[in-house]
Design a protein around this motif. Structure first.
Motif, PDB file in Angstrom:
ATOM      1  N   THR A   8       1.217  -1.221   0.087  1.00 49.76           N
ATOM      2  CA  THR A   8       0.283  -0.115  -0.617  1.00 49.76           C
ATOM      3  C   THR A   8       0.701   1.235   0.020  1.00 49.76           C
ATOM      4  OG1 THR A   8      -1.551  -1.201   1.160  1.00 49.76           O
ATOM      5  CG2 THR A   8      -1.527   1.002   1.091  1.00 49.76           C
ATOM      6  N   PHE A   9       0.566   2.263  -1.226  1.00 47.18           N
ATOM      7  CA  PHE A   9       1.688   3.113  -0.907  1.00 47.18           C
ATOM      8  C   PHE A   9       0.586   4.331  -2.049  1.00 47.18           C
ATOM      9  CE2 PHE A   9       2.734   0.374  -4.207  1.00 47.18           C
ATOM     10  CZ  PHE A   9       2.118   0.988  -5.341  1.00 47.18           C
ATOM     11  N   LYS A  10      -0.784   4.203  -1.399  1.00 42.57           N
ATOM     12  CA  LYS A  10      -1.698   5.079  -1.897  1.00 42.57           C
ATOM     13  C   LYS A  10      -1.093   6.888  -1.283  1.00 42.57           C
ATOM     14  CE  LYS A  10      -5.377   3.327   1.224  1.00 42.57           C
ATOM     15  NZ  LYS A  10      -5.781   5.282   1.739  1.00 42.57           N
ATOM     16  N   ASP A  11      -1.243   6.424  -0.442  1.00 43.65           N
ATOM     17  CA  ASP A  11      -1.219   7.970   0.458  1.00 43.65           C
ATOM     18  C   ASP A  11      -0.170   8.658   0.919  1.00 43.65           C
ATOM     19  OD1 ASP A  11      -3.892   6.996   1.810  1.00 43.65           O
ATOM     20  OD2 ASP A  11      -3.173   6.457   3.980  1.00 43.65           O
ATOM     21  N   ARG A  12       0.649   8.228   0.437  1.00 42.68           N
ATOM     22  CA  ARG A  12       2.548   8.548   0.648  1.00 42.68           C
ATOM     23  C   ARG A  12       2.232   9.528  -1.237  1.00 42.68           C
ATOM     24  NH1 ARG A  12       7.262   5.325  -1.098  1.00 42.68           N
ATOM     25  NH2 ARG A  12       6.564   5.195  -3.815  1.00 42.68           N
ATOM     26  N   TYR A  13       1.523   8.418  -1.950  1.00 47.94           N
ATOM     27  CA  TYR A  13       1.157   9.523  -2.613  1.00 47.94           C
ATOM     28  C   TYR A  13       0.720  10.789  -3.257  1.00 47.94           C
ATOM     29  CZ  TYR A  13       0.547   9.982  -8.949  1.00 47.94           C
ATOM     30  OH  TYR A  13       0.371  10.473 -10.070  1.00 47.94           O
ATOM     31  N   LEU A  14      -0.864  10.832  -2.784  1.00 47.52           N
ATOM     32  CA  LEU A  14      -1.500  11.878  -2.060  1.00 47.52           C
ATOM     33  C   LEU A  14      -0.854  12.630  -1.678  1.00 47.52           C
ATOM     34  CD1 LEU A  14      -4.475  12.840  -3.339  1.00 47.52           C
ATOM     35  CD2 LEU A  14      -4.856  11.452  -0.912  1.00 47.52           C
ATOM     36  N   MET A  15       0.080  12.204  -0.745  1.00 42.29           N
ATOM     37  CA  MET A  15       0.288  13.703   0.400  1.00 42.29           C
ATOM     38  C   MET A  15       1.666  14.585   0.102  1.00 42.29           C
ATOM     39  SD  MET A  15      -0.014  12.207   4.445  1.00 42.29           S
ATOM     40  CE  MET A  15       1.097  10.759   3.752  1.00 42.29           C
ATOM     41  N   GLU A  16       2.288  13.670  -0.929  1.00 42.06           N
ATOM     42  CA  GLU A  16       3.326  14.160  -1.570  1.00 42.06           C
ATOM     43  C   GLU A  16       2.654  14.693  -2.935  1.00 42.06           C
ATOM     44  OE1 GLU A  16       6.140  10.811  -3.418  1.00 42.06           O
ATOM     45  OE2 GLU A  16       7.152  12.126  -4.413  1.00 42.06           O
ATOM     46  N   LYS A  17       2.100  14.119  -3.786  1.00 42.64           N
ATOM     47  CA  LYS A  17       1.252  14.938  -4.700  1.00 42.64           C
ATOM     48  C   LYS A  17       0.325  16.600  -4.597  1.00 42.64           C
ATOM     49  CE  LYS A  17       3.681  12.825  -8.098  1.00 42.64           C
ATOM     50  NZ  LYS A  17       4.940  13.400  -8.815  1.00 42.64           N
ATOM     51  N   ILE A  18      -0.450  16.255  -3.645  1.00 38.66           N
ATOM     52  CA  ILE A  18      -1.698  17.142  -3.774  1.00 38.66           C
ATOM     53  C   ILE A  18      -1.547  17.131  -1.892  1.00 38.66           C
ATOM     54  CG2 ILE A  18      -3.377  18.152  -4.630  1.00 38.66           C
ATOM     55  CD1 ILE A  18      -4.077  15.702  -5.827  1.00 38.66           C
ATOM     56  N   PRO A  19      -0.405  17.741  -1.099  1.00 37.24           N
ATOM     57  CA  PRO A  19      -0.872  17.537   0.342  1.00 37.24           C
ATOM     58  C   PRO A  19      -1.733  18.777   0.673  1.00 37.24           C
ATOM     59  CG  PRO A  19       0.980  18.937  -0.537  1.00 37.24           C
ATOM     60  CD  PRO A  19       0.530  18.271  -2.068  1.00 37.24           C
ATOM     61  N   HIS A  20      -2.443  18.909  -0.396  1.00 33.23           N
ATOM     62  CA  HIS A  20      -3.269  20.601   0.497  1.00 33.23           C
ATOM     63  C   HIS A  20      -4.944  19.662   0.913  1.00 33.23           C
ATOM     64  CE1 HIS A  20      -1.233  23.759   0.706  1.00 33.23           C
ATOM     65  NE2 HIS A  20      -0.596  23.907  -0.416  1.00 33.23           N
ATOM     66  N   VAL A  21      -4.955  18.463  -0.618  1.00 28.95           N
ATOM     67  CA  VAL A  21      -6.553  17.647  -0.223  1.00 28.95           C
ATOM     68  C   VAL A  21      -6.787  17.621   1.150  1.00 28.95           C
ATOM     69  CG1 VAL A  21      -5.594  15.987  -0.964  1.00 28.95           C
ATOM     70  CG2 VAL A  21      -7.799  16.775  -1.936  1.00 28.95           C
ATOM     71  N   LEU A  22      -5.065  17.219   1.414  1.00 25.35           N
ATOM     72  CA  LEU A  22      -5.451  16.650   2.861  1.00 25.35           C
ATOM     73  C   LEU A  22      -5.498  17.632   4.451  1.00 25.35           C
ATOM     74  CD1 LEU A  22      -5.580  14.331   4.834  1.00 25.35           C
ATOM     75  CD2 LEU A  22      -2.943  14.582   5.157  1.00 25.35           C
ATOM     76  N   ILE A  23      -4.598  18.704   3.537  1.00 22.59           N
ATOM     77  CA  ILE A  23      -5.316  19.634   4.487  1.00 22.59           C
ATOM     78  C   ILE A  23      -6.539  20.451   4.815  1.00 22.59           C
ATOM     79  CG2 ILE A  23      -4.181  22.437   5.844  1.00 22.59           C
ATOM     80  CD1 ILE A  23      -2.694  19.882   5.336  1.00 22.59           C
ATOM     81  N   GLU A  24      -7.124  19.696   4.054  1.00 26.39           N
ATOM     82  CA  GLU A  24      -8.589  20.788   3.134  1.00 26.39           C
ATOM     83  C   GLU A  24      -9.066  19.965   4.027  1.00 26.39           C
ATOM     84  OE1 GLU A  24      -9.311  21.685  -0.798  1.00 26.39           O
ATOM     85  OE2 GLU A  24     -11.576  21.692  -0.333  1.00 26.39           O
ATOM     86  N   GLY A  25      -9.435  18.766   3.941  1.00 24.60           N
ATOM     87  CA  GLY A  25     -10.531  17.365   4.308  1.00 24.60           C
ATOM     88  C   GLY A  25      -9.724  17.731   5.934  1.00 24.60           C
ATOM     89  N   MET A  26      -8.870  18.140   6.392  1.00 28.37           N
ATOM     90  CA  MET A  26      -8.230  18.098   7.834  1.00 28.37           C
ATOM     91  C   MET A  26      -9.444  19.170   8.395  1.00 28.37           C
ATOM     92  SD  MET A  26      -6.526  15.635   9.278  1.00 28.37           S
ATOM     93  CE  MET A  26      -5.989  16.130  10.441  1.00 28.37           C
ATOM     94  N   ILE A  27      -9.253  20.292   7.710  1.00 23.31           N
ATOM     95  CA  ILE A  27     -10.376  21.617   8.287  1.00 23.31           C
ATOM     96  C   ILE A  27     -11.461  21.572   8.351  1.00 23.31           C
ATOM     97  CG2 ILE A  27     -10.196  24.218   7.645  1.00 23.31           C
ATOM     98  CD1 ILE A  27      -7.529  24.039   6.718  1.00 23.31           C
ATOM     99  N   THR A  28     -12.345  20.631   7.478  1.00 21.53           N
ATOM    100  CA  THR A  28     -13.354  20.301   6.890  1.00 21.53           C
ATOM    101  C   THR A  28     -14.410  19.747   7.845  1.00 21.53           C
ATOM    102  OG1 THR A  28     -13.428  20.914   4.832  1.00 21.53           O
ATOM    103  CG2 THR A  28     -15.191  19.859   5.316  1.00 21.53           C
ATOM    104  N   SER A  29     -13.445  19.195   8.515  1.00 19.68           N
ATOM    105  CA  SER A  29     -13.671  17.585   9.206  1.00 19.68           C
ATOM    106  C   SER A  29     -13.267  17.890  10.454  1.00 19.68           C
ATOM    107  CB  SER A  29     -12.854  16.221   8.687  1.00 19.68           C
ATOM    108  OG  SER A  29     -12.684  16.121   7.905  1.00 19.68           O
ATOM    109  N   SER A  30     -12.421  18.484  10.887  1.00 17.03           N
ATOM    110  CA  SER A  30     -12.706  19.083  12.470  1.00 17.03           C
ATOM    111  C   SER A  30     -13.588  20.282  12.600  1.00 17.03           C
ATOM    112  CB  SER A  30     -11.112  19.449  12.484  1.00 17.03           C
ATOM    113  OG  SER A  30      -9.636  18.925  11.782  1.00 17.03           O
ATOM    114  N   TYR A  31     -13.930  20.872  11.395  1.00 18.46           N
ATOM    115  CA  TYR A  31     -14.631  21.709  11.880  1.00 18.46           C
ATOM    116  C   TYR A  31     -16.252  20.660  12.061  1.00 18.46           C
ATOM    117  CZ  TYR A  31     -18.606  24.917  10.672  1.00 18.46           C
ATOM    118  OH  TYR A  31     -20.146  25.527  10.478  1.00 18.46           O
ATOM    119  N   ALA A  32     -16.536  19.679  11.565  1.00 18.48           N
ATOM    120  CA  ALA A  32     -17.590  18.312  11.240  1.00 18.48           C
ATOM    121  C   ALA A  32     -17.674  18.142  13.061  1.00 18.48           C
ATOM    122  CB  ALA A  32     -17.699  17.621  10.712  1.00 18.48           C
ATOM    123  N   LEU A  33     -16.312  18.168  13.793  1.00 13.04           N
ATOM    124  CA  LEU A  33     -16.048  17.185  14.644  1.00 13.04           C
ATOM    125  C   LEU A  33     -16.056  18.436  16.068  1.00 13.04           C
ATOM    126  CD1 LEU A  33     -13.953  14.607  13.868  1.00 13.04           C
ATOM    127  CD2 LEU A  33     -16.064  14.243  13.996  1.00 13.04           C
TER     128      LEU A  33
END
Lengths: 450, 334
Positions: free
Chosen positions: A87-112
Motif C-alpha cells: 500500500t502506497f496510496k497515501d504517500r502518493y496523495l500527500m506527496e503530490k497534493i498535500p493541500h487536499v489532506l489539509i483541506e479535508g482536515m479543516i472541514t472534518s475538524s469543523y464537523a467534529l
C-alpha cells in the motif's frame, strides 16, 4: 471520474495558489460559512463513505459515535502511518497534493468540533512531513488555519507528528498511545477512541484518503457522492497496484470496477508483464487473504468479481478476500506462494508489538516454520501446524495485527496447499530461491504425467 | 447490580465488575486463569489472553453474542450477560493455544528454577497445556543483564505480563525499568542497566507469575516444597509487616508477601521486611500457613481438615456435575 487525483498532473499543484485556482479549499468555505458542523456530518453519513484504511467502517457512523456531550476537548487524528506492505496510496496523495489532506482536515475538524488536530505520519515518510508542514504554513498564511478561520469564530491548530516507523502504530489506539509519547501498544477496547481516545478525550481517527474524500463530499453533497460506486461501496478509491504487472502505480477507480478490467485494461495495470499468466492476487494489502486467479476474476458463484467492499468479500474467507487498504499485489505464474507468504509473515513477526501472547509468539513461530519449508527443510505435518497456529492466533489478540498475520497463512494454504506439499516433497528443487522462475509450478497431477 | 450467568451459574455483582471477578465470586472451576491480570494493580490485564471466555449473550437489552472471545479480566459484566468458560470447547481450545504460545519460547528449566512449585505457568500448563511440544526451532535467548543485588532477572523465562512495570509505576516513586524492543524480542530492562533499587521494588518478585524475577537472597537455597511456610508479622513503619516466612528448621530462607488463593498479593511489603530480617527472632509467628492441598508445597505438611468445609465442597462438586446452580460457600482466601 477522478475525485482525489483530478488535478494530479497540473504543474505546481502542491502549492497553495495553484491548488486554490483549481477549486481548492472550496469545501472549507462552504462548510464554515453556510453549514453547521452537524450538517457536514450528515452529508458524510449520506455519502456512505467507508473508511479507506482497511476495515471499511462507515466514516459517518464513526463520526456520529463521537462523544459530543463530554466537556473535554475533541480531537481529529489523521492516520498517515501507512505501512501495510503493498500500500502506497497515501504517500502518493500527500506527496503530490498535500493541500487536499489539509483541506479535508479543516472541514472534518469543523464537523467534529475539534480545536486541535494531528496528522500522524510514519517516520520513514520524513520528506512528506516537510511537504505537509510547508502546506500547513501556506494554509495558515492564507487564513485557512489558526484563529478565526475565514473570519468565522472557528479556530483550528493543525500539527504533523512523525511516528517512529512502527507498523503497529497504524492501529488507531496504538497510534494514540504513540501520539501521547508512550510505547505504541494497542489499547484494550472498550473504551473506544470516540469516547476516550487521545489524552482520554473523544477522538476520531481516520485514514488520509477518508479525510481527503470529505472535500468532494462537502463540495458536491453526500447524495451526489453516493451515486458513484456500487451498492454500499460508494465513491472512488485509490488502489496501489504492484507486482508482476505492466503498469504498477496508484490508480483512482470508481468502486465497482470489474477486477478483470482493472488488471488487463491499458487504463490501469495493463495486463501481466512479459505475457505471462496470472497466478494469484492479494487484493487489499498483505494482511488480506490471497486469492488464486480463478477466484479473483470470478466469485465462487461465477459472477464477475468487482473492486468493491462487498464483491471482494463475497464468499467469506473460503472463496473471498477483502478490499482492505487497496494494496493490489499481482503475482504471475513464476511467483512462489510459499516464498511470498514467508516474506509477509517475516514482516508481521518483525512488527508485532509483543504485548499479547498469541501474536508475539505465534508470528515468530509461523515465520520460522515457513522459512524451513521454503528452504527445503519442511515436513508434511508443518502445513497443518501452520493452519492450526494461524487459527489459534486469529481473533484471540488485542488488536487486528494477529488476524492480519493469520489470514494470509490460512488462505495461502487453503488455496495453494499443493505448492506447500511440493516444497516438502522436493527439497532439492526449491533450494534455488528463484525456483519457480525457471520452471513455473505445475500441480502434482501434471508432474506425474496424468 | 448486574445479574450474570457464568457456565450456567447465576451471580449478582456490582456494576462495572469484570467477568473474571464475577467468576471469582462464584469460585471453583468456573474461574478463568489469569497470568497478567492483578486485581490490586490498576490497568493490568488483557495481555496474556489465557482468561478468554465466550460471551453468548451480551446483555438482557442487547442479547447478541460477542463476535470474538473476550478477555474476561478487562470486560465488564452487563445485566443479563451469559458467559461460557469451561463449558465452551472453543474457549478451551483457544486457551490451550495460548498456553502453547507461552511455552514455545519458555526454557522449561523448572528443575533449576526457584519459582518451580509456586509457578503460575506450571499450574496453567498442567491444567490446560499439551503433553508434547510441536515447536522444533531454537528457543529465544537474551543477553543477561544485572538489575541489582536483590532481584535476579531471567529474561528467557519472562512471559511479558507487564505486572512488574505496573508495580514500579504504582508502588514506587520512580520506575527505572520497563519493556524495551518489540514483538518477541521485547524484554524487561532498566535504563542503561540501572539497578532497580527502591523501597518496594521487591514486590516485583511476588507479582511475577513465572521465574523471571526471583529473590537473589533465596537463590538456589532450597526448593520451595522443602520449606515450611509460616505466617508472621512485625511492626514496620513502612508497610503492613504481614509476611510469610519460608523456613527450614530455624532458618528463615525467604520472606514474601501473603498471597490469596489466586496467587495475588493484597498487602505489599517493603524491602526491609523482605531482605533484612532473616531471623526468626525479628518476627512474631502466627502459625503455619494454609497451603492448598493441590499444591506441591503442601506435600508432607499435614493440617486438620475442616469436615464441614469438605462436606460443602463435595456437595458443590456433585451439584456442579449435575449442572445445577451452586450454593453459596464460605470460601475463605487462603
Amino acid at each position: 471520474m477522478a475525485r482525489l487525483l483530478e488535478h494530479i498532473n497540473v504543474p505546481g499543484i502542491n502549492t497553495f495558489d495553484v491548488y486554490r485556482k483549481h477549486g481548492g479549499y472550496k469545501s472549507v468555505e462552504k462548510a464554515l460559512k453556510t453549514m453547521t458542523p452537524d450538517e457536514v456530518t450528515e452529508e458524510v453519513k449520506k455519502s456512505g463513505l467507508r473508511g479507506r484504511g482497511g476495515a471499511g467502517f462507515p466514516a459517518g457512523m464513526k463520526w456520529s459515535f463521537l462523544d459530543r456531550k463530554s466537556d473535554k476537548p475533541r480531537y481529529l487524528v489523521c492516520n498517515a502511518d501507512e505501512s501495510e506492505p503493498g500500500t502506497f496510496k497515501d504517500r502518493y496523495l500527500m506527496e503530490k497534493i498535500p493541500h487536499v489532506l489539509i483541506e479535508g482536515m479543516i472541514t472534518s475538524s469543523y464537523a467534529l468540533g475539534a480545536k486541535t488536530s494531528y496528522i500522524y505520519v510514519r517516520g520513514e515518510y520524513m520528506y512528506i512531513i516537510r511537504i505537509l508542514e510547508k502546506a500547513i504554513e501556506e494554509a495558515r498564511a492564507n487564513g485557512f488555519l489558526g484563529k478565526n478561520i475565514l473570519g468565522t469564530d472557528y479556530s483550528l491548530e493543525l500539527y504533523v507528528q512523525p511516528g517512529g516507523g512502527a507498523y503497529i502504530c497504524g492501529e488507531e489506539t496504538a497510534l494514540l498511545e504513540s501520539l501521547e509519547g508512550k510505547r505504541g501498544n494497542p489499547r484494550l477496547k472498550p473504551p473506544f477512541p470516540a469516547v476516550a481516545g487521545l489524552y482520554a478525550s473523544p477522538t476520531v481517527v481516520n485514514n488520509v484518503e477518508t479525510i481527503s474524500a470529505v472535500c468532494s463530499i462537502v463540495n458536491e453533497s453526500g447524495d451526489e457522492y453516493a451515486k458513484i460506486g456500487v451498492g454500499k461501496s460508494t465513491g472512488t478509491k485509490l488502489i496501489s497496484a504492484s507486482g508482476h504487472i505492466n503498469k504498477p502505480g496508484v490508480y483512482e477507480i470508481e468502486l465497482g470496477l470489474p477486477v478483470e478490467e482493472f488488471i488487463y485494461s491499458d487504463q490501469y495495470c495493463g495486463g501481466i508483464w512479459k505475457g505471462r499468466k496470472l497466478k494469484a492476487v492479494v487484493a487489499g494489502g498483505s494482511s488480506v487473504p490471497i486469492l488464486p486467479a480463478e477466484l479473483i476474476l470470478k466469485t465462487a458463484k461465477g459472477e464477475p468479481r468487482l473492486m468493491s467492499y462487498e464483491s471482494l468479500s463475497d464468499g467469506g474467507f473460503a472463496t473471498g478476500t477483502m478490499l482492505g487498504s487497496g494494496g493490489f499485489i499481482v503475482m504471475d505464474e513464476t511467483a512462489c506462494i510459499v516464498r511470498n507468504l514467508w516474506t509477509f509473515t517475516r514482516f508481521y513477526h518483525h512488527e508485532s508489538c509483543g504485548q499479547c501472547s498469541p501474536c508475539r509468539e505465534g508470528t515468530g513461530w509461523m515465520e520460522k516454520v515457513l522459512h524451513r519449508i521454503e528452504h527445503g527443510h519442511g515436513h508434511m505435518e508443518d502445513i497443518d501446524l501452520l493452519v492450526d497456529v494461524a487459527k489459534k492466533i486469529e481473533g484471540n489478540t488485542i488488536c487486528p495485527l494477529g488476524d492480519a498475520a493469520a489470514w494470509p497463512v490460512a488462505s495461502a494454504i487453503r488455496h495453494f496447499r499443493e505448492e506447500f506439499e511440493y516444497h516438502v516433497k522436493y527439497p532439492e528443487k526449491v533450494k534455488n530461491p528463484k525456483h519457480f522462475e525457471l520452471e513455473p509450478f505445475r500441480s502434482e497431477k501434471v508432474l506425474a504425467g496424468v | 447490580m448486574a445479574k450474570v450467568t457464568i457456565d450456567g451459574i447465576e451471580v449478582e455483582v456490582a456494576d462495572g465488575t469484570t467477568i473474571l471477578n464475577a467468576a471469582r465470586q462464584i469460585g471453583g472451576e468456573v474461574v478463568p486463569p489469569a497470568m497478567c491480570y492483578y486485581s490490586s494493580l490498576k490497568d493490568t490485564g488483557g495481555k496474556c489472553r489465557v482468561c478468554l471466555v465466550k460471551v453468548t449473550q451480551g446483555s438482557a437489552k442487547d442479547p447478541r453474542p460477542m463476535p470474538k472471545l473476550v478477555a474476561s479480566c478487562r470486560t465488564p459484566v452487563m445485566d443479563g450477560m451469559v458467559v461460557q468458560n469451561i463449558t465452551s470447547q472453543e474457549v478451551l481450545e483457544a486457551r490451550k493455544g495460548v498456553v502453547e504460545f507461552l511455552l514455545i519460547n519458555h526454557p522449561l528449566d523448572c528443575p533449576i528454577c526457584d519459582q518451580a512449585g509456586e509457578c503460575d505457568l506450571q499450574n496453567l500448563a498442567y491444567e490446560h497445556g499439551a503433553a508434547k511440544t510441536r515447536y522444533e526451532e531454537d528457543r529465544r535467548t537474551f543477553e543477561k543483564i544485572d538489575i541489582g543485588d536483590k532481584i535476579k532477572l531471567h529474561m528467557t523465562r519472562c512471559i511479558l505480563c507487564y505486572r512488574c512495570t505496573f508495580v514500579a509505576d504504582q508502588l514506587t516513586n520512580e520506575r527505572v525499568h520497563g519493556v524495551i524492543n518489540r514483538g518477541d524480542a521485547s524484554e524487561i530492562s532498566t535504563y542503561i542497566e540501572k539497578a532497580v533499587d527502591n523501597e518496594f521494588s521487591g514486590n516485583m518478585i511476588d507479582v511475577c507469575p513465572v521465574g523471571a524475577l526471583t529473590d537473589k537472597t533465596f537463590r538456589f537455597k532450597s526448593r520451595v516444597w522443602f520449606t515450611k511456610p509460616l505466617d508472621a508479622h512485625r511492626n514496620c513503619d513502612k508497610c503492613c509487616g504481614k509476611v510469610v516466612l519460608w523456613t527450614k528448621g530455624d532458618d528463615v530462607l525467604r520472606v514474601s508477601a501473603r498471597k490469596d488463593q489466586y496467587g495475588e498479593v493484597k498487602e505489599y511489603i517493603c524491602n526491609e521486611c523482605r531482605y533484612d530480617h532473616k531471623n526468626m527472632n525479628d518476627w512474631t509467628i502466627e502459625g503455619p500457613r494454609h497451603i492448598d492441598k493441590h499444591s506441591v508445597i503442601s506435600q508432607n505438611h499435614y493440617e486438620k481438615i475442616d469436615m464441614q468445609k469438605l462436606k460443602l465442597d463435595i456437595e458443590r462438586q456433585i451439584q456442579f456435575q449435575k449442572g445445577k446452580q451452586l450454593p453459596e460457600t464460605n470460601q475463605s482466601p487462603a
